[in-house]
Design a protein around this motif. Structure first.
Motif, PDB file in Angstrom:
ATOM      1  N   UNK A 112       0.985  -0.919  -0.298  1.00 38.53           N
ATOM      2  CA  UNK A 112      -0.160  -0.067  -0.136  1.00 38.53           C
ATOM      3  C   UNK A 112       1.023   1.198  -0.181  1.00 38.53           C
ATOM      4  N   UNK A 113       1.810   1.031   0.879  1.00 40.38           N
ATOM      5  CA  UNK A 113       2.669   2.203   0.935  1.00 40.38           C
ATOM      6  C   UNK A 113       4.049   2.744  -0.038  1.00 40.38           C
ATOM      7  N   UNK A 114       3.702   1.529  -0.983  1.00 44.88           N
ATOM      8  CA  UNK A 114       4.626   1.530  -2.380  1.00 44.88           C
ATOM      9  C   UNK A 114       3.818   2.062  -3.906  1.00 44.88           C
ATOM     10  N   UNK A 115       1.908   2.024  -3.312  1.00 44.11           N
ATOM     11  CA  UNK A 115       0.945   1.973  -3.965  1.00 44.11           C
ATOM     12  C   UNK A 115       0.445   1.104  -5.583  1.00 44.11           C
ATOM     13  N   UNK A 116       0.867  -0.035  -4.867  1.00 43.80           N
ATOM     14  CA  UNK A 116       0.834  -0.995  -5.445  1.00 43.80           C
ATOM     15  C   UNK A 116      -0.204  -1.276  -6.039  1.00 43.80           C
ATOM     16  N   UNK A 117      -0.895  -2.350  -7.266  1.00 47.34           N
ATOM     17  CA  UNK A 117      -2.189  -2.482  -7.668  1.00 47.34           C
ATOM     18  C   UNK A 117      -2.893  -3.782  -6.665  1.00 47.34           C
ATOM     19  N   UNK A 118      -3.409  -3.763  -6.107  1.00 45.84           N
ATOM     20  CA  UNK A 118      -3.095  -5.218  -5.339  1.00 45.84           C
ATOM     21  C   UNK A 118      -4.944  -6.004  -5.098  1.00 45.84           C
ATOM     22  N   UNK A 119      -5.136  -6.476  -5.235  1.00 48.92           N
ATOM     23  CA  UNK A 119      -6.111  -7.847  -5.737  1.00 48.92           C
ATOM     24  C   UNK A 119      -7.414  -7.994  -4.377  1.00 48.92           C
ATOM     25  N   UNK A 120      -8.516  -8.067  -4.806  1.00 49.56           N
ATOM     26  CA  UNK A 120      -9.410  -7.272  -3.450  1.00 49.56           C
ATOM     27  C   UNK A 120      -9.758  -9.135  -2.528  1.00 49.56           C
ATOM     28  N   UNK A 121      -9.053 -10.280  -3.350  1.00 45.20           N
ATOM     29  CA  UNK A 121      -9.039 -11.190  -3.124  1.00 45.20           C
ATOM     30  C   UNK A 121      -7.672 -12.011  -2.344  1.00 45.20           C
TER      31      UNK A 121
END
Length: 312
Positions: A112-121
């Motif tokens: 999150x701090x690196x602003x990466x895209x994370x899947x909801x799952x």
């Protein structure tokens, strides 16, 4: 500079090494771990709200397969190369096939701090890795010890499915999914807004515990130490290539790699204590919490991200 929550782990580790009188009361630690796992579940459930689909089946099925395969590969390595007993080999195979909620929390905060895209799952990965790994490791042990004392299948399932980690994670996901970020905001915002603060205090305790665990290290454990240093990197690479093969975004791949590199120190010890009383749980915690957890938190997670970005 590392993420600020990692500095709390270093503070606890340093305080423990210097034999400071700094302590976290057991009741406070239990509360922190409860809040951490529940918050992780809620965050995952709210992210899944409105996003759950059949397209996730291949992805989650692959994660379950990883959780089942890792103990099958690790057990013979631990028996032949690390030269552990059948009980201790099954125990470490369960711990390393499973996953660490603390490592997940650090990887999530870092992504999150690196602003990466994370899947909801991604929160589901925790449970998907945890249960198959423990059950397969126990099945291997029972098969190898067919003439010895046995624990009933129902007792093992009960201990595995009802330990606090699984209950809080699964329950948090369900509640978060049912109510979503809008309807559940009156309660869930309290947990999610405090996530990093709770994680920081949790890591402070983990630093103290890791320092205490490291006091057990001696040359006679050199094979276990080597395993605890090498296995996370190898398993992380498996997680990275699995994530790339599934076409996951970088944040999801990082979390999957961090989980496959991690070792359980909450759910697995509970199940192993019940099912394999002959196993030395302290040895598993020495490897998982004293070596692998600091390795992942301090250098592993950023290293895995660099590897992912290099491959892309």
């Amino acid at each position: 500079m590392p993420d600020i929550v990692v500095m709390f782990f270093l503070l606890g580790l340093l305080a423990g090494i210097l034999r400071s009188d700094l302590t976290i009361p057991k009741a406070a630690y239990d509360t922190l771990s409860l809040l951490l796992m529940l918050t992780i579940g809620l965050k995952g459930g709210m992210a899944l709200h409105g996003n759950l689909s059949w397209q996730l089946v291949p992805e989650l099925g692959s994660v379950i397969l990883i959780g089942a395969l890792f103990p099958l590969v690790l057990y013979p390595v631990l028996r032949s190369l690390v030269r552990l007993s059948s009980a201790d080999s099954a125990s470490l195979a369960a711990h390393y096939g499973s996953a660490s909620a603390g490592t997940f929390a650090v990887a999530l905060a870092y992504a999150e701090s690196m602003q990466l895209t994370i899947g909801a799952e991604v929160t589901l990965y925790l449970v998907m890795l945890e249960l198959p790994a423990i059950m397969v490791a126990l099945a291997i042990y029972r098969w190898r010890q067919s003439d010895g004392p046995k624990t009933s299948q129902s007792a093992i399932w009960h201990e595995t499915l009802t330990n606090r980690g699984v209950v809080l994670l699964a329950g948090g996901v369900l509640i978060g999914y049912m109510y979503g970020p809008q309807q559940g905001s009156a309660v869930t915002e309290l947990f999610t807004n405090a996530f990093k603060g709770v994680l920081a205090l949790f890591l402070l305790e983990m630093g103290l515990t890791a320092a205490e665990t490291l006091n057990r290290i001696s040359l006679r454990y050199w094979r276990v130490i080597c395993f605890a240093l090498i296995a996370p990197v190898v398993l992380a690479v498996c997680g990275v290539f699995t994530g790339i093969w599934l076409g996951l975004p970088d944040g999801s791949i990082l979390i999957l790699a961090s989980l496959t590199a991690s070792a359980s120190y909450i759910a697995a010890p509970v199940a192993i204590r019940t099912a394999i009383p002959q196993a030395d749980i302290g040895l598993s915690l020495l490897a998982a919490l004293g070596i692998t957890f600091p390795l992942n938190v301090l250098v592993g997670i950023p290293l895995y991200l660099q590897f992912i970005q290099w491959l892309h």
